[in-house]
Write a protein that holds these residues in place. Structure first.
Motif, PDB file in Angstrom:
ATOM      1  N   SER A 155      34.489   8.627 -45.456  1.00 40.94           N
ATOM      2  CA  SER A 155      34.905   7.476 -46.237  1.00 40.94           C
ATOM      3  C   SER A 155      35.229   6.346 -45.282  1.00 40.94           C
ATOM      4  CB  SER A 155      36.141   7.837 -47.064  1.00 40.94           C
ATOM      5  OG  SER A 155      36.475   6.774 -47.928  1.00 40.94           O
ATOM      6  N   SER A 156      35.202   5.122 -45.795  1.00 37.36           N
ATOM      7  CA  SER A 156      35.684   4.036 -44.955  1.00 37.36           C
ATOM      8  C   SER A 156      37.192   3.942 -45.132  1.00 37.36           C
ATOM      9  CB  SER A 156      34.993   2.723 -45.321  1.00 37.36           C
ATOM     10  OG  SER A 156      35.225   2.412 -46.661  1.00 37.36           O
ATOM     11  N   ASP A 157      37.829   3.135 -44.318  1.00 36.36           N
ATOM     12  CA  ASP A 157      39.296   3.034 -44.329  1.00 36.36           C
ATOM     13  C   ASP A 157      39.752   2.133 -45.466  1.00 36.36           C
ATOM     14  OD1 ASP A 157      38.084   0.851 -43.199  1.00 36.36           O
ATOM     15  OD2 ASP A 157      39.724   0.447 -41.805  1.00 36.36           O
ATOM     16  N   ASN A 158      39.560   2.625 -46.671  1.00 37.04           N
ATOM     17  CA  ASN A 158      39.840   1.833 -47.861  1.00 37.04           C
ATOM     18  C   ASN A 158      41.216   1.172 -47.844  1.00 37.04           C
ATOM     19  OD1 ASN A 158      37.558   2.375 -50.028  1.00 37.04           O
ATOM     20  ND2 ASN A 158      37.850   4.258 -48.887  1.00 37.04           N
ATOM     21  N   SER A 161      41.703  -1.538 -44.744  1.00 36.15           N
ATOM     22  CA  SER A 161      40.887  -2.749 -44.776  1.00 36.15           C
ATOM     23  C   SER A 161      41.209  -3.598 -46.006  1.00 36.15           C
ATOM     24  CB  SER A 161      39.401  -2.412 -44.701  1.00 36.15           C
ATOM     25  OG  SER A 161      39.059  -1.473 -45.672  1.00 36.15           O
ATOM     26  N   GLN A 286      31.442  -2.152 -45.162  1.00 32.62           N
ATOM     27  CA  GLN A 286      31.596  -0.735 -44.814  1.00 32.62           C
ATOM     28  C   GLN A 286      30.640  -0.385 -43.684  1.00 32.62           C
ATOM     29  OE1 GLN A 286      32.543   2.248 -47.716  1.00 32.62           O
ATOM     30  NE2 GLN A 286      31.853   0.903 -49.346  1.00 32.62           N
ATOM     31  N   PRO A 287      31.061   0.532 -42.839  1.00 31.73           N
ATOM     32  CA  PRO A 287      30.211   0.929 -41.723  1.00 31.73           C
ATOM     33  C   PRO A 287      29.187   1.937 -42.217  1.00 31.73           C
ATOM     34  CG  PRO A 287      32.282   2.125 -41.624  1.00 31.73           C
ATOM     35  CD  PRO A 287      32.347   1.256 -42.846  1.00 31.73           C
ATOM     36  N   LEU A 291      28.886   5.953 -41.535  1.00 32.50           N
ATOM     37  CA  LEU A 291      29.147   6.879 -42.639  1.00 32.50           C
ATOM     38  C   LEU A 291      27.971   7.841 -42.794  1.00 32.50           C
ATOM     39  CD1 LEU A 291      30.621   4.409 -45.284  1.00 32.50           C
ATOM     40  CD2 LEU A 291      31.844   6.298 -44.197  1.00 32.50           C
ATOM     41  N   TYR A 314      35.931   6.116 -41.377  1.00 36.69           N
ATOM     42  CA  TYR A 314      35.271   5.173 -40.475  1.00 36.69           C
ATOM     43  C   TYR A 314      35.735   3.760 -40.799  1.00 36.69           C
ATOM     44  CZ  TYR A 314      32.428   9.163 -39.350  1.00 36.69           C
ATOM     45  OH  TYR A 314      32.028  10.398 -38.939  1.00 36.69           O
ATOM     46  N   LYS A 315      35.844   2.980 -39.778  1.00 35.41           N
ATOM     47  CA  LYS A 315      36.486   1.676 -39.922  1.00 35.41           C
ATOM     48  C   LYS A 315      35.549   0.586 -40.457  1.00 35.41           C
ATOM     49  CE  LYS A 315      39.917  -1.014 -37.507  1.00 35.41           C
ATOM     50  NZ  LYS A 315      40.001  -1.623 -38.845  1.00 35.41           N
ATOM     51  N   SER A 316      36.014  -0.154 -41.438  1.00 38.24           N
ATOM     52  CA  SER A 316      35.260  -1.283 -41.983  1.00 38.24           C
ATOM     53  C   SER A 316      35.531  -2.542 -41.170  1.00 38.24           C
ATOM     54  CB  SER A 316      35.689  -1.554 -43.427  1.00 38.24           C
ATOM     55  OG  SER A 316      35.496  -0.426 -44.226  1.00 38.24           O
TER      56      SER A 316
END
Lengths: 325, 325
Positions: A155-158, A161, A286-287, A291, A314-316
């Motif tokens: 997942s991205s860092d919802n 971010s 999003q990356p 991902l 994973y960082k956006s």
DNA sequence: CTGAAAGCGCTTACAG
DNA sequence: CTGAAAGCGCTTACAG
């Protein structure tokens, strides 16, 4: 139908055994160079192509993984799938794409393909529950949500971010910040966006204007209109989702709102194209590639029964476009 | 890894032979009802799922067909693939989607999958040449173009429907009608659009304004700009292709052209969505579903070595939108 | 209606 | 470095 050329034909014609032929096909280094050369000649001569079903049956895995997305005609999923395709190919796997269309039966069908040894595992972007019994023994990786406690996910860092985005809006002087989003059907990391929004507003003692609902694909415009109707005086909106953001932006333009002077917009998920007028929507990107690659390698580890982390974030990146000050 | 449950386990536990178990799995009617019942119970009890690779190896076909499109994130192809998916599923086939990205290697890879018996055949939307040698023995169906004399294809009625569109424009009083299109890399039915355009103009003794060039995906806007630059006084344009039409329409809007008063547009291939302003582009809508179903059944016939027609044309529909008088 | 057996085309210990 | 052989899990004539 002409009879298929088999490894045995190659063996006979070359004068070697089938085992040796198999070894040159698979690139086994323990083969004398001259032998390899001879066998390769015969392979070419006979126009031999190994039958994959024989190999799969014997090896007990197929070398294909499935990836399931709700729809494919969508910028995020199209890119996601493409990135998985690349990394899979690089690693000698091929991809079976399944578009679930939010249909539980199609989702189950993938589980069956795994059990039938048609694919080795699957990357799931699902919006349904699947009971533990049917998932059991199926190598699976999820994106954005946890299917159950045993299925790892990317997942991205919802939270972080979104927090960053809201803080940014506040820093530009926005006072009445709305949240417009479609809620997932099931528990998901995506829900952290709403939480981050609420947390930041509370911290700054600001009023919230929240609309986050479960909406069918294709019905997004209704939600947007309802939002506009309900919250008339917001001066900035955080929009969770590309399609929603597109619609909201268009509506604002049609209503003659000045962007970003009268209305700022930040979208979670970037559009990669400019609008007709050359504007870009500010967004949290999003990356996708990370991902995709993360999901792939995770799945391979699960297939090989290695230990894996359940949660993989994973960082956006925040990208300032033309819709924020 | 727990040992896989096989048909033999089911046979032993139920007291029947493997042949009989196989027959109930495949739905063979020549099985006593009580036998079927008993075996089905054991299957459930053992949670048995047949291994597809054993079956495929033995049956010598896989029950999967490939469909190859250049890109998937595109309204025409997304719909086309979805329609094939439906008809395939209804007929007990499953689909392997390949996005070629205009990459010859990926195209060849499908041919290999056929030779390796991974798939039974393929529906090809290609833009490359493949020599007869590598195609030989591969059940194939093409869309819009003929790969060689043995490969049947489906297509819409490019000539007739283009003719109809141009005639329509003329009937509304258009005098300077342009043609804007991207040319396929290889010989294709699509080229009949240009021919129809030219034929009709000639018949009416009208001047032509033609720009039809080979363009890479993503570079369409440059062609559009070149067209606009070159032909400044056209009052109607026939645009071959959805993306091109979108771009052209946007440009006209930005330039402040009144549509359809000063500029009429007809697109080959419809967009299914209205623009932000609620307008639709007038278009020739290809019968995507018919093309998909036609291609599928054609392929099945080729696989089963039946005689098939080489050329299979399906009729398009002219849909009047807001960009024509 | 059912069983025993051959065989689909490959890979992989094992032995040399 | 190579060969002979077993076996992956299924289907399908064949015989009864």
């Amino acid at each position: 139908m002409p009879k298929q050329v088999t490894i045995l034909d190659v063996a006979n014609k070359s004068g070697y055994g089938v085992g040796t032929v198999s070894r040159v096909i698979s690139g086994d280094p323990h083969v004398k160079a001259s032998t390899r050369k001879k066998i390769e000649e015969v392979i070419k001569e006979l126009n031999f192509t190994p039958n994959v079903n024989g190999a799969r049956l014997r090896k007990k895995h197929s070398g294909v993984i499935a990836v399931m997305v709700p729809i494919i005609n969508h910028p995020f999923f199209a890119e996601f799938v493409e990135d998985i395709d690349s990394v899979a190919m690089q690693n000698g796997y091929s991809l079976l794409l399944v578009t679930s269309k939010m249909n539980v039966e199609k989702e189950r069908d993938i589980l069956n393909k795994i059990k039938r040894k048609e694919v080795d595992g699957a990357i799931f972007v699902t919006h349904y529950e699947h009971d533990n019994e049917e998932i059991k023994g199926c190598p699976l990786v999820s994106v954005d949500r946890h299917l159950n406690n045993h299925v790892p996910f990317v997942s991205s860092d919802n939270y972080d971010s979104t927090k960053e985005a809201i803080e940014y809006l506040i820093s530009t002087g926005a006072k009445r910040i709305g949240y417009l989003g479609t809620k997932p059907h099931v528990e998901s990391e995506v829900m952290l966006r709403e939480k981050a929004y609420l947390d930041v507003l509370e911290k700054h003692h600001l009023e919230s204007f929240l609309m986050n609902e479960v909406v069918d694909h294709g019905e997004e415009d209704k939600l947007v209109d309802k939002f506009i109707e309900t919250y008339k005086n917001v001066d900035a909106v955080f929009v969770s989702g590309t399609s929603l953001a597109q619609i909201f932006y268009s509506r604002m333009k049609m209503m003659g709102k000045k962007i970003p002077e009268e209305m700022q917009i930040i979208s979670y998920d970037g559009l990669f194209n400019a609008w007709d007028n050359g504007e870009f929507i500010s967004c949290i990107q999003q990356p996708i590639k990370e991902l995709a690659e993360g999901a792939f390698h995770l799945l391979i580890d699960v297939i090989n029964e290695k230990e894996v982390q359940r949660k993989n974030i994973y960082k956006s990146t925040f990208i300032k476009g033309d819709t924020t000050k």
